[in-house]
Design an enzyme around this catalytic site. Sequence first.
Site, PDB file in Angstrom:
ATOM      1  N   LYS A 134      29.605  72.331 -41.466  1.00  0.00           N
ATOM      2  CA  LYS A 134      30.267  73.467 -40.824  1.00  0.00           C
ATOM      3  C   LYS A 134      29.255  74.581 -40.582  1.00  0.00           C
ATOM      4  O   LYS A 134      28.761  75.194 -41.522  1.00  0.00           O
ATOM      5  CB  LYS A 134      31.400  74.025 -41.681  1.00  0.00           C
ATOM      6  CG  LYS A 134      32.201  75.090 -40.917  1.00  0.00           C
ATOM      7  CD  LYS A 134      33.106  75.916 -41.795  1.00  0.00           C
ATOM      8  CE  LYS A 134      32.417  77.144 -42.349  1.00  0.00           C
ATOM      9  NZ  LYS A 134      32.021  78.152 -41.347  1.00  0.00           N
ATOM     10  N   SER A 142      26.574  83.380 -49.472  1.00  0.00           N
ATOM     11  CA  SER A 142      26.628  84.463 -50.448  1.00  0.00           C
ATOM     12  C   SER A 142      26.884  83.944 -51.855  1.00  0.00           C
ATOM     13  O   SER A 142      27.467  82.874 -52.046  1.00  0.00           O
ATOM     14  CB  SER A 142      27.744  85.440 -50.071  1.00  0.00           C
ATOM     15  OG  SER A 142      28.999  84.851 -50.335  1.00  0.00           O
ATOM     16  N   THR A 143      26.453  84.711 -52.841  1.00  0.00           N
ATOM     17  CA  THR A 143      26.692  84.358 -54.233  1.00  0.00           C
ATOM     18  C   THR A 143      28.187  84.340 -54.532  1.00  0.00           C
ATOM     19  O   THR A 143      28.675  83.484 -55.279  1.00  0.00           O
ATOM     20  CB  THR A 143      25.943  85.331 -55.153  1.00  0.00           C
ATOM     21  OG1 THR A 143      24.536  85.039 -55.051  1.00  0.00           O
ATOM     22  CG2 THR A 143      26.351  85.188 -56.606  1.00  0.00           C
ATOM     23  N   GLY A 182      29.489  81.158 -53.288  1.00  0.00           N
ATOM     24  CA  GLY A 182      28.901  80.115 -54.131  1.00  0.00           C
ATOM     25  C   GLY A 182      29.656  79.958 -55.438  1.00  0.00           C
ATOM     26  O   GLY A 182      29.931  78.836 -55.892  1.00  0.00           O
ATOM     27  N   GLU A 204      22.567  77.550 -52.489  1.00  0.00           N
ATOM     28  CA  GLU A 204      21.416  78.410 -52.201  1.00  0.00           C
ATOM     29  C   GLU A 204      22.004  79.746 -51.771  1.00  0.00           C
ATOM     30  O   GLU A 204      22.568  79.863 -50.690  1.00  0.00           O
ATOM     31  CB  GLU A 204      20.562  77.760 -51.113  1.00  0.00           C
ATOM     32  CG  GLU A 204      19.131  78.221 -51.131  1.00  0.00           C
ATOM     33  CD  GLU A 204      18.957  79.478 -50.313  1.00  0.00           C
ATOM     34  OE1 GLU A 204      19.140  80.569 -50.891  1.00  0.00           O
ATOM     35  OE2 GLU A 204      18.673  79.373 -49.120  1.00  0.00           O
ATOM     36  N   CYS A 215      17.825  85.479 -47.126  1.00  0.00           N
ATOM     37  CA  CYS A 215      18.245  85.525 -48.525  1.00  0.00           C
ATOM     38  C   CYS A 215      17.074  85.822 -49.454  1.00  0.00           C
ATOM     39  O   CYS A 215      17.241  86.418 -50.511  1.00  0.00           O
ATOM     40  CB  CYS A 215      18.914  84.223 -48.923  1.00  0.00           C
ATOM     41  SG  CYS A 215      18.008  82.775 -48.390  1.00  0.00           S
ATOM     42  N   GLU A 269      22.506  93.029 -52.438  1.00  0.00           N
ATOM     43  CA  GLU A 269      21.836  92.407 -51.289  1.00  0.00           C
ATOM     44  C   GLU A 269      22.361  93.061 -50.015  1.00  0.00           C
ATOM     45  O   GLU A 269      23.558  93.019 -49.728  1.00  0.00           O
ATOM     46  CB  GLU A 269      22.133  90.906 -51.279  1.00  0.00           C
ATOM     47  CG  GLU A 269      21.391  90.177 -50.180  1.00  0.00           C
ATOM     48  CD  GLU A 269      21.578  88.667 -50.238  1.00  0.00           C
ATOM     49  OE1 GLU A 269      22.699  88.219 -50.507  1.00  0.00           O
ATOM     50  OE2 GLU A 269      20.593  87.941 -50.012  1.00  0.00           O
TER      51      GLU A 269
END
Lengths: 481, 312
Positions: free
Chosen positions: A183, A236-237, A240, A257, A291, A388
């Site tokens: 995707k 994004s964390t 994730g 990642e 990132c 971030e």
Amino acid sequence: MPKFEYAPAPESRAIVDLASSYGLFINGELVDGTGSSFKTINPATEEHLADIAEASAADVDAAVRAARAAQTRVWGRMSGAERGKYLFRIARIMQERSRELAVLETLDNGKPIKESRDVDVPTAAAHFFYHAGWADKLEYAGLGTSPRPLGVVGQVIPWNFPLLMLAWKIAPALATGNTVVLKPAETTPLTALLFAEICQQADLPPGVVNIVTGAGETGRALVEHPDVDKIAFTGSTEVGKAIARSIAGTRKRATLELGGKAANIVFEDAAVDQAVEGIVNGIFFNQGHVCCAGSRLLVQESVADEVVRRLERRMKTLRVGDPMDKNTDVGAINSKAQLQRITELVDAGEAEGATRWTAPCELPTRGFWFAPTVFTDVSQAHRVATEEIFGPVLSVLTFRTPQEAVAKANNTPYGLSAGIWTEKGSRILWMADQLKAGVVWANTFNRFDPTSPFGGYKESGYGREGGRHGLEAYLQTGEGA
Amino acid sequence: MSPAKTKKAAKATTPSAPKRIDVRKTYKLYVGGAFPRSESGRSYEVRDAKGAFLANAAMGSRKDVRDAVVKARGAQAGWAGATAYNRGQVLYRVGEVLEGRREQFVAEVAASEGVTRTRANALVDQAIDRWIWYAGWSDKVAQVLGNLNPVAGPYFDISAPEPTGVVGVLAPQGSSLLGLVSVIAPAIVTGNTVVVLTSEERPLPAISLGEVLATSDVPGGVVNLISGRTAEMAPWLASHRDVNAVDLTGAADATDVDWADLEVKAADNLKRVLRPAGSGSDAVEPDWAEQPDLSRVRAYLETKTVWHPKGQ
């Protein structure tokens, strides 16, 4: 430092043949989805580029079934040598159509054409070329004598390097005998759909690569699909963590990642002009939508004023504007939402007391733009030092000793990358040992290569992509307890 | 009346006093190189496989887990910073001391697991050999898992493994010594430190292993052993923000433990999770007799890649 005047040098977009609408790539065919559609725009002009199908859960299911059938009947049974030849073909077609891919990437993403032309597209082709050669040599990868594919891999990628992230994901998955459902990000689907055409051109067996366009709901359907064996995610964390929770208690594997807040550390003995180029590359490459961007500059106190002075002087020469112009250094912010996020964090930086300096430049009136910005007088607690930003915004902090630099650099839940600038070799090696980061660039920054493993420590995710290490994430090693 | 007669008569009426009152061992926690009781003041009865009382063990608490994480974090940089040669020597020393105390471990394993002495002997042999096998990896892992990367440009580019940090371990419930060393050794050999929740019903060999570690030059805090109820402590270990990885092996056959819940908690800070063996949502204890490979070592390693330009 003089800023030379350049005549406009626009790249032609004639090479790109845009359709008015695009479907999904399932089982080797571009098909209409059963869901609704969304628009993709050029972020530099807000021009509507095409309508894109939004894959429903049923569409995702069809894609996973196609991938499963292709894996068990064709791709998983094929010899590595034959699989490799398909990947070589794909790499070659990407090189042959590189101009088209680069123009399309810049139109859809907003990044400068010189970056999509010189970095994104050639590196993406290189990833296929590198992994093609692995396909028949997997028993040499140090993962046991008969490593086996995992099966069907669900892959979700971000908008900052659309084609390159696709290559990072698909090339190793296919080389190791897996099939994929990928995707792309909702704001940058076009190069993935052109890649679908490349798969057809390469006569890749149907179902080996499936591409489902859509946003968060489509991604969720893919991650939660019970017949997916592995998730590979870059983003994004926050997402994730949601993926890690969603697959908890299952046997699905994952590589994640995620975000970063890299320290770029400049010592007083660094070659200052080189360091300034590295700082600029570290935070303004790709509008800071990286990132592993060097978003926290840690500079030794004794040279802080001089480094910041030279940095600001260099920033005045950055050309911000039309991404299709071959002289442009900094292009458009990828979306309105991302521009709002950057603006919000920069406002917070000012409100919290950091000193803002923004390069003087004229921004286009249409599209999404943010001028290169640097914050000084930043404390470790400021939001611009901890969160971030994912934009062209640099926060400057200072240190006195190497120990202090290490402590500040590691003072983050992230651990993706770091930079070190010094002429002293032993200090580089000591610093590299101390930094909790998956990639450390010494006297350089933002270098990527298919042979070089990439991935983070701590909340920057787990698993590595690229190199021999990256293969592990797509193989059952046959290693038991 | 002769003394002999007196003794005989006494025996007939009251139990005889043994020749010597044996000194029974108090099993405590092993945290930060010391042997504290649980801060909670609780203990529980440990019984052998037939249900006979063996000893009281400390019943660890959430606070004990947190204290142990602090000790493990404090020890981690130093342990990882020791040379690989040094770590290998220290761990080999553990094997030597284990060998010297094998009779004690044979007795504890036989009692805990309800196996014959012959079988317990074999299990202790395997445990010592397993420890030695992992110890020898300390200065080889970087060579086997590291890489010089031939990047397309004038750069020196090298990848090497580093320890993940602090690892929380649910020790296997069944295999009280062989299984235990099979989960601890691969984590610490590369420079990680561990907080181990011992087998709930069979904790005695673990605490005795702590005594071996304490006398083998293993720095305090590298291995921390907490006995008690797995279901009570595991959620705090899995959700702890200063733990980098969790090994859920011991979720198999643990009372009231759902490894899926623990994995959800581990996602709070994206811990590396080593799932229990088994398929689907099942968890089964592995066959510890099988020769291991590097997968458990790999589970607690990060790859760091360093770039530097080449030039004149």
